[in-house]
Design an enzyme around this catalytic site. Structure first.
Site, PDB file in Angstrom:
ATOM      1  N   HIS A  80       0.826  -1.206   0.000  1.00 56.86           N
ATOM      2  CA  HIS A  80       0.000   0.000   0.000  1.00 56.86           C
ATOM      3  C   HIS A  80       0.862   1.259   0.000  1.00 56.86           C
ATOM      4  CE1 HIS A  80      -3.101   2.839   0.985  1.00 56.86           C
ATOM      5  NE2 HIS A  80      -4.020   1.889   1.009  1.00 56.86           N
TER       6      HIS A  80
ATOM      7  N   SER B  10      -5.230   6.349   5.495  1.00 56.78           N
ATOM      8  CA  SER B  10      -6.226   5.941   4.515  1.00 56.78           C
ATOM      9  C   SER B  10      -5.874   6.482   3.142  1.00 56.78           C
ATOM     10  CB  SER B  10      -7.601   6.460   4.904  1.00 56.78           C
ATOM     11  OG  SER B  10      -8.453   6.380   3.792  1.00 56.78           O
TER      12      SER B  10
ATOM     13  N   ARG C 201      -2.835   1.268  -6.434  1.00 58.47           N
ATOM     14  CA  ARG C 201      -1.861   1.084  -5.354  1.00 58.47           C
ATOM     15  C   ARG C 201      -0.517   0.544  -5.811  1.00 58.47           C
ATOM     16  NH1 ARG C 201      -6.026  -1.201  -0.727  1.00 58.47           N
ATOM     17  NH2 ARG C 201      -7.141   0.775  -0.641  1.00 58.47           N
TER      18      ARG C 201
ATOM     19  N   HIS D 130       0.254  -4.735   2.839  1.00 55.34           N
ATOM     20  CA  HIS D 130      -1.050  -4.366   3.354  1.00 55.34           C
ATOM     21  C   HIS D 130      -2.111  -5.450   3.200  1.00 55.34           C
ATOM     22  CE1 HIS D 130      -4.478  -1.919   4.360  1.00 55.34           C
ATOM     23  NE2 HIS D 130      -4.966  -1.976   3.155  1.00 55.34           N
TER      24      HIS D 130
END
Ligand SMILES: Cc1cc2nc3c(=O)[nH]c(=O)nc-3n(C[C@H](O)[C@H](O)[C@H](O)COP(=O)(O)OP(=O)(O)OC[C@H]3O[C@@H](n4cnc5c(N)ncnc54)[C@H](O)[C@@H]3O)c2cc1C
Ligand code: SF4
Ligand code: FES
Lengths: 520, 246
Positions: free
Chosen positions: A148, A166, A213, A284
């Site tokens: 991530h 986030s 990502r 992640h």
């Protein structure tokens, strides 16, 4: 399906953001160019989980679900090829328990803690999935791991986990690094606009800071490999909100991301309203996992696998916000129907925990625990975990090569052998013992790490979260090989140190043509 | 930094327990509090000693597992911060730090700093939900909800169920926790319908599980890592009164 899920969550009382007309508000997220993601402040995932938790609490009260808290599943019991139950350790008393069932469902999460440092909770492990793999369930596409892009960089060697900021931050933040390596030590504010490289906007003009990502992560790594990273160890890039604050006001940004900015400040002691955040990619999510069919059943009849623990849906890459959608779809809308079909064909209670196989399984679990406790070596489980993580991150991480993977395949078994000779697990089984828990989980990570690496070596192409340096275009983009690798790699474990068997499930696309998506 | 830690050691709910003094000789200001304890445990394990048991999972302030009273204050006293988010830069070289578990009758100690918070689950199970079945629910937009109401509900939903409010309360009251859950649902149209039954059942469960009553000390709000406001206790009382009179 995703709209049904949102409706379900709304009905549970999840407080999604609303606009002034009272309708569900939405915003855009990585990998998407339109606003289509519903949200609940900066903590959508957490709120969906709490919604599911409250629905579960209702079932507990109704007596339809019995909770066994603080138990760890340490074996799958298989009788004549069919899953019939599990063996658990009571983590408070150490008691080994047998639980039988007409079907077994694992919803035990992902495995990226194999990298040691990740955004996952400390308790996440591959153990449940791996115990099933040891009993014949196939492990599919384990090399598909998601790194991530928006995590807080590592502060030093004592770090225990990495914190995710986030992804929504990328809606209003711009990623940049200094153009010149000599500027990297300067405060961000002293670097003029002309000397900044907004690398995502430069490389991917149409997606810009919202590139998917894997692409955003690799781009950040490239800049740092090019000696233009910022912060400690120069493993970081800026995520800058100055433009958005000027355009929308600090209050708007605070309303959207206040809790994230606060969290960032707690960890780094830096105020991101005044200076850009620093971010760096971190492991992640695991797209790979136990193989399942469309009914979420593994190749072991009676064993169902839901959520991140299975390999379904995401392929080699997962887009923002879709993990929970998958998990909730599996649990709310798939399994109620498919498990009913399976249960219709079995005789209830045919095999119970008085069956010989349960005793055998409990004995095996006890023997493993005794073995771990008896070694009494010189290195703790956490030291071994850090070492394994380092190998995985450096050799099997964001960029993998034939050479690095082959090195890893030498290093992992060697470290595993050392573990089984030299680990030190203090305490006893008959107590609350976190050292023992960690040692057991690590033992499974060691076996699993090798299969993950073998899968990465086998897959001679780059796709999604799997990037092989040999397979890239001239400008560094992933190059797939649909001719030879358009299949799911489902691995059958044959024992530690024994070559696993590869089963290929071809991917057939009837209605769409495979194409390369361009984010430029 | 060099620190002197006084850590609560207790082998199970029936053990009396005591403070043990342990030195932490090499603490970095960038470490989190739990990472500092990881180092302490690493040193203990190498010496072959029993490590300090403590609950934790997400280490980013969302799961509510970490539960330590630091220098007398649940979560250590930094505003809106869980233990796992507390960083060592808040301490200074030579500090003595007292580390204890949540102390409340309703939270028996499992080991050292680990406590059993099943009581909070029991409150949830008594009514912390809407009674909707999975599948076949209405369109989420069929129930328009005003932004101020959605925001109010979200403020209450911030609660992570850690139990610090109980641990900080002289009466071991769980009213901030219960109030947050009750308020979150009571203001939403989908939760309103069952509001009366919910508030009665959850309040009853709190009593049954050994939690006390609120006598306005407001320690709960001060120690709540999510800034859950005591106004939700007032809301709880109002909802309770409403349920009583109808
Ligand atoms: C920081 C963070 C933020 C995220 N944000 C988002 C987001 O905004 N949107 C989104 O879509 N996705 C998000 N994700 C991804 C998503 O949260 C996960 O993929 C999802 O929670 C996985 O759900 P799960 O139920 O499959 O597994 P988990 O939530 O991991 O649950 C697995 C459970 O099984 C238990 N377990 C594991 N092994 C055993 C065993 N051997 N015995 C007994 N129990 C066991 C674990 O304790 C755990 O309770 C995020 C992930 C992280 C880490
Ligand atoms: S109200 Fe605050 S202190 Fe109490 S359980 Fe919830 S988050 Fe923890
Ligand atoms: S460990 Fe999850 S909130 Fe602290």
């Amino acid at each position: 399906m995703s709209n049904n899920i949102i409706d379900q969550c709304v009905a549970q009382g999840v407080p999604f953001a609303r606009d002034y007309a009272g309708y569900l508000d939405n915003r855009s997220f990585g990998g998407a160019q339109v606003s289509r993601t519903f949200y609940a402040r900066g903590q959508t995932g957490q709120q969906l989980l709490l919604g599911a938790y409250s629905a579960l609490s209702r079932q507990v009260k109704a007596g339809t679900v019995k909770l066994f808290e603080r138990r760890e599943m340490l074996d799958l019991v298989v009788v004549d090829g069919v899953a019939r139950g599990i063996t658990c350790r009571n983590m408070v008393t150490g008691e080994i328990e047998s639980h039988w069932g007409d079907a077994v469902i694992l919803a035990t999460g992902g495995y990226v803690n194999v990298f040691y440092l990740s955004t996952n909770a400390m308790g996440c492990s591959v153990t449940a999935a791996w115990k099933a793999a040891r009993k014949g369930a196939y492990m599919a596409n384990p090399c598909y791991t998601q790194i991530h892009p928006t995590c807080i960089p590592q502060h030093g060697d004592q770090q225990s986990k990495l914190t995710l900021m986030s992804e929504s931050l990328r809606n209003d933040g711009r990623c940049w690094v200094p153009k010149k390596a000599e500027d990297c030590e300067k405060p961000a504010g002293d670097i003029s606009e002309d000397d900044r490289d907004y690398f995502l906007e430069r490389k991917y003009p149409s997606f810009g800071n919202l590139a998917p990502r894997d692409i955003a992560s690799r781009a950040a790594k490239e800049q740092c490999d090019d000696e233009r990273g910022v912060g400690p160890g120069k493993r970081g890039v800026y995520l800058d909100f100055a433009d958005s604050i000027n355009r929308l006001s600090e209050d708007t940004i605070r309303e959207r991301y206040g809790n994230l900015f606060e969290m960032y400040e707690k960890i780094t002691d830096e105020n991101a309203y005044k200076q850009p955040m620093r971010i760096y990619p971190a492991p992640h999510y695991s797209m790979g996992g136990l193989w399942v069919d469309y009914n979420c059943m593994s190749n072991v009849p009676g064993l169902f696998v839901l959520g991140e623990a299975n390999f379904s849906v995401h392929g080699a890459n997962r887009l923002g916000a879709s993990a929970l959608m998958q998990g909730l779809a599996d649990g709310y809308f798939v399994i109620p129907y498919t498990i009913a079909g399976y249960l219709a064909g079995v005789k209830p209670g045919e095999v119970k925990d008085d069956h010989e196989a349960f005793k055998q399984s409990a004995d095996d679990v006890k023997a493993d625990i005794d073995k771990l406790l008896s070694i009494n070596g010189t290195k703790t489980p956490s030291e071994f975990h850090r070492e394994l993580g380092k190998i995985m991150w450096e050799k099997v991480g964001m960029a993998r090569s034939d050479e690095s993977l082959k090195e890893a395949l030498k290093l992992i078994p060697a470290l595993r052998d050392e573990f089984w000779k030299n680990v030190k697990v203090v305490g006893t089984n008959e107590q609350f013992n976190q050292e023992l828990e960690n040692a057991g989980r690590l033992a499974d990570f060691f076996e699993f790490a090798e299969i993950l690496t073998k899968d990465a070596l086998n897959r001679e192409e780059s796709c999604g979260g799997h990037f092989r340096t040999e397979h890239q275009t001239d400008d560094g983009e992933a190059m797939r090989n649909d001719e030879d690798f358009c299949y799911v790699a489902a691995w059958e474990f044959k024992g530690a140190g024994v070559e696993p068997e590869l089963h290929k499930e071809p991917l057939k696309f009837d209605n769409v043509k495979l194409a390369v998506r361009s984010y430029k | 930094m060099k620190l002197k830690l006084h850590i609560w050691r207790q082998n199970g709910p029936n053990d009396k327990g005591k403070l043990e003094t342990i030195d932490a000789p090499n603490v970095s200001p960038d470490q989190s509090f739990l990472e500092m304890l990881d180092d302490v445990n690493q040193a203990l394990a190498i010496e072959g000693k029993d490590v300090v048991a403590f609950d934790h999972d997400c280490r980013e302030g969302i799961c509510g597992m970490c539960s330590q009273v630091i220098n007398g204050v649940p979560h250590g006293g930094q505003e809106r911060t869980t233990v796992c988010q507390l960083h060592m830069r808040k301490f200074k070289d030579g500090d003595e730090i007292f580390i204890e578990p949540w102390k409340a009758r309703a939270f028996p100690v499992i080991k050292d700093l680990v406590v059993d918070r099943d009581g909070l689950e029991k409150i949830m199970q008594a009514g912390g939900y809407t009674s909707c079945h999975t599948g076949g629910v209405a369109d989420g937009n069929a129930l328009p909800i005003g932004k101020p109401i959605a925001d109010y509900s979200m403020d209450a939903a911030e609660c992570i169920g850690c139990g610090a409010c109980v641990a900080s309360c002289p009466n071991s009251s769980a009213m901030l926790f219960t109030g947050a859950k009750v308020a979150q649902l009571a203001v939403l149209p989908q939760g309103k319908i069952e509001a009366q039954r919910r508030v009665m059942a959850m309040t009853e469960a709190a009593k049954e599980n050994g939690f006390g009553n609120c006598s306005n000390h407001y320690e709960c709000q001060a120690s709540c890592p999510k800034g859950v406001d005591v106004k939700f206790i007032a809301k709880l009382n109002r909802e309770y009164m409403k349920a009583l009179v109808t």
